[in-house]
Scaffold this motif. Sequence first.
Motif, PDB file in Angstrom:
ATOM      1  N   MET A   1       0.855  -1.196   0.000  1.00  0.00           N
ATOM      2  CA  MET A   1       0.000   0.000   0.000  1.00  0.00           C
ATOM      3  C   MET A   1       0.887   1.241   0.000  1.00  0.00           C
ATOM      4  SD  MET A   1      -2.984   1.008   2.684  1.00  0.00           S
ATOM      5  CE  MET A   1      -3.975   2.467   2.422  1.00  0.00           C
ATOM      6  N   SER A   2       0.774   2.061  -1.023  1.00  0.00           N
ATOM      7  CA  SER A   2       1.639   3.232  -1.168  1.00  0.00           C
ATOM      8  C   SER A   2       0.985   4.442  -0.536  1.00  0.00           C
ATOM      9  CB  SER A   2       1.921   3.508  -2.650  1.00  0.00           C
ATOM     10  OG  SER A   2       0.710   3.786  -3.326  1.00  0.00           O
ATOM     11  N   SER A   3       1.806   5.282   0.010  1.00  0.00           N
ATOM     12  CA  SER A   3       1.315   6.533   0.622  1.00  0.00           C
ATOM     13  C   SER A   3       1.850   7.706  -0.169  1.00  0.00           C
ATOM     14  CB  SER A   3       1.754   6.646   2.089  1.00  0.00           C
ATOM     15  OG  SER A   3       3.160   6.623   2.175  1.00  0.00           O
ATOM     16  N   VAL A   4       1.020   8.696  -0.345  1.00  0.00           N
ATOM     17  CA  VAL A   4       1.397   9.881  -1.114  1.00  0.00           C
ATOM     18  C   VAL A   4       1.791  10.986  -0.140  1.00  0.00           C
ATOM     19  CG1 VAL A   4       0.646  11.600  -2.782  1.00  0.00           C
ATOM     20  CG2 VAL A   4      -0.168   9.236  -2.954  1.00  0.00           C
ATOM     21  N   THR A   5       2.999  11.437  -0.258  1.00  0.00           N
ATOM     22  CA  THR A   5       3.486  12.511   0.598  1.00  0.00           C
ATOM     23  C   THR A   5       3.043  13.850   0.037  1.00  0.00           C
ATOM     24  OG1 THR A   5       5.424  11.188   1.177  1.00  0.00           O
ATOM     25  CG2 THR A   5       5.517  13.551   1.635  1.00  0.00           C
ATOM     26  N   ARG A   6       2.270  14.563   0.827  1.00  0.00           N
ATOM     27  CA  ARG A   6       1.775  15.862   0.370  1.00  0.00           C
ATOM     28  C   ARG A   6       2.844  16.932   0.566  1.00  0.00           C
ATOM     29  NH1 ARG A   6      -4.038  17.203   2.677  1.00  0.00           N
ATOM     30  NH2 ARG A   6      -3.674  18.889   1.168  1.00  0.00           N
ATOM     31  N   LYS A   7       3.041  17.721  -0.437  1.00  0.00           N
ATOM     32  CA  LYS A   7       4.035  18.779  -0.377  1.00  0.00           C
ATOM     33  C   LYS A   7       3.517  19.942   0.466  1.00  0.00           C
ATOM     34  CE  LYS A   7       6.895  21.718  -3.310  1.00  0.00           C
ATOM     35  NZ  LYS A   7       7.186  22.139  -4.712  1.00  0.00           N
ATOM     36  N   ALA A   8       4.364  20.408   1.372  1.00  0.00           N
ATOM     37  CA  ALA A   8       3.965  21.529   2.222  1.00  0.00           C
ATOM     38  C   ALA A   8       3.771  22.778   1.378  1.00  0.00           C
ATOM     39  CB  ALA A   8       5.029  21.783   3.285  1.00  0.00           C
ATOM     40  N   PRO A   9       2.768  23.568   1.680  1.00  0.00           N
ATOM     41  CA  PRO A   9       2.541  24.798   0.903  1.00  0.00           C
ATOM     42  C   PRO A   9       3.699  25.765   1.065  1.00  0.00           C
ATOM     43  CG  PRO A   9       1.151  24.768   2.861  1.00  0.00           C
ATOM     44  CD  PRO A   9       1.781  23.412   2.761  1.00  0.00           C
ATOM     45  N   SER A  10       3.949  26.546   0.052  1.00  0.00           N
ATOM     46  CA  SER A  10       5.044  27.506   0.076  1.00  0.00           C
ATOM     47  C   SER A  10       4.725  28.655   1.025  1.00  0.00           C
ATOM     48  CB  SER A  10       5.303  28.057  -1.331  1.00  0.00           C
ATOM     49  OG  SER A  10       4.151  28.765  -1.786  1.00  0.00           O
ATOM     50  N   LEU A  11       5.758  29.444   1.321  1.00  0.00           N
ATOM     51  CA  LEU A  11       5.583  30.579   2.227  1.00  0.00           C
ATOM     52  C   LEU A  11       4.580  31.581   1.659  1.00  0.00           C
ATOM     53  CD1 LEU A  11       6.401  32.152   4.761  1.00  0.00           C
ATOM     54  CD2 LEU A  11       8.310  33.133   3.460  1.00  0.00           C
ATOM     55  N   ALA A  12       4.664  31.830   0.389  1.00  0.00           N
ATOM     56  CA  ALA A  12       3.743  32.790  -0.224  1.00  0.00           C
ATOM     57  C   ALA A  12       2.294  32.320  -0.113  1.00  0.00           C
ATOM     58  CB  ALA A  12       4.120  33.000  -1.686  1.00  0.00           C
ATOM     59  N   VAL A  13       2.091  31.011  -0.280  1.00  0.00           N
ATOM     60  CA  VAL A  13       0.739  30.463  -0.177  1.00  0.00           C
ATOM     61  C   VAL A  13       0.223  30.597   1.254  1.00  0.00           C
ATOM     62  CG1 VAL A  13      -0.642  28.359  -0.366  1.00  0.00           C
ATOM     63  CG2 VAL A  13       1.036  28.913  -2.141  1.00  0.00           C
ATOM     64  N   ARG A  14       1.089  30.323   2.240  1.00  0.00           N
ATOM     65  CA  ARG A  14       0.671  30.414   3.643  1.00  0.00           C
ATOM     66  C   ARG A  14       0.351  31.861   4.011  1.00  0.00           C
ATOM     67  NH1 ARG A  14       5.170  26.961   4.508  1.00  0.00           N
ATOM     68  NH2 ARG A  14       6.263  28.647   5.608  1.00  0.00           N
ATOM     69  N   ILE A  15       1.156  32.797   3.530  1.00  0.00           N
ATOM     70  CA  ILE A  15       0.890  34.212   3.820  1.00  0.00           C
ATOM     71  C   ILE A  15      -0.427  34.646   3.183  1.00  0.00           C
ATOM     72  CG2 ILE A  15       1.692  36.567   3.379  1.00  0.00           C
ATOM     73  CD1 ILE A  15       4.536  35.568   3.692  1.00  0.00           C
ATOM     74  N   TRP A  16      -0.661  34.224   1.965  1.00  0.00           N
ATOM     75  CA  TRP A  16      -1.894  34.605   1.288  1.00  0.00           C
ATOM     76  C   TRP A  16      -3.121  34.007   1.964  1.00  0.00           C
ATOM     77  CZ3 TRP A  16      -3.708  38.181  -1.673  1.00  0.00           C
ATOM     78  CH2 TRP A  16      -4.923  38.002  -2.332  1.00  0.00           C
ATOM     79  N   SER A  17      -2.981  32.779   2.461  1.00  0.00           N
ATOM     80  CA  SER A  17      -4.116  32.146   3.129  1.00  0.00           C
ATOM     81  C   SER A  17      -4.462  32.840   4.444  1.00  0.00           C
ATOM     82  CB  SER A  17      -3.831  30.664   3.376  1.00  0.00           C
ATOM     83  OG  SER A  17      -2.722  30.512   4.258  1.00  0.00           O
ATOM     84  N   GLU A  18      -3.465  33.479   5.053  1.00  0.00           N
ATOM     85  CA  GLU A  18      -3.686  34.197   6.313  1.00  0.00           C
ATOM     86  C   GLU A  18      -3.606  35.705   6.107  1.00  0.00           C
ATOM     87  OE1 GLU A  18      -4.551  32.639   8.933  1.00  0.00           O
ATOM     88  OE2 GLU A  18      -4.064  30.569   8.365  1.00  0.00           O
TER      89      GLU A  18
END
Length: 310
Positions: A1-18
Amino acid sequence: MSSVTRKAPSLAVRIWSERWAYVFLLPTLLLFGAYTVWPIISSLYYSMLDWKGLGAERPFVGLANYREAFGDPLFWKSLGVTLTIIAVTVPLRVGLSLLTALVLNNPRLPLARVFRTALFVPAVTTTAIIGVVMGFIFDPAGGPVNQLLLDLGIVDQPVDFLGDPGTSLWTVMGVHMWKWFGITLVYWLAALQTIPTTVYEAARTDGAGGWAALRHVTLPLLRPFLIIIVLLTAIETMQIFDLVLTMTNGGPFFSTLATEVYIYQQAFAGSTPRLGYGAALGVLFGLVTLVFAALQAVGIRYADRVRSRS
């Protein structure tokens, strides 16, 4: 069973989300930068100039102002006066306010809120006004304090409380303690409110009286707050500029020359203002204050560890 590693959002994405959080923080950041960060940076810059505060001539002198400060006997005198005020008033203020808080925290005490308010009123009164009024109160020529001492026969002649080097510093320290006593009192009252009433009920169930509950319950639970309150009071005590300036202006014979007053005199009030040298003195005094702030941070962490274990 394979697991997909999710890529952490970039700094710009985190700033925009907040983004809305940063929008609401922006006014505070602007004010902090304008009134805290920029004055610190400009003080460091001015401290390396030979500048009177007026005129375009601002020769760069590097660390010359700091070398002069280390060899300035009046600077060390002022630092000694400031540390003396801290060493004398902080233990007295902390100890007396603790005893007062223990009394006023009793719910059965009548008019407890009235007494709390009366003790806190001087803390919210303008310090400069208190300094001027105290100058009249301790005036040797008809001041009420001297008049009372003469009427009671305690002294044979008026005492120059603010004009005698032997009494001036003690008078200033006494007024300073009275002025800020209510702040430390509030600290202790807040600390007492953190003690659960169930602890006292359990102590009474075990047969503990009032003194035993104070010794084995109240004081041990207040111990973590002691470090924080002492350091907070010490930092507040270093800010004694306005009271000293209005009561004695650092005299007589430099007996009440607190460091803040000496910095002001060098930078602005002298016959030849020296803003660059005053800035260097301010930076050095800021480093002393920074030491107390670091001790406060350590004390808070220690208090948190002690409370988590209790």
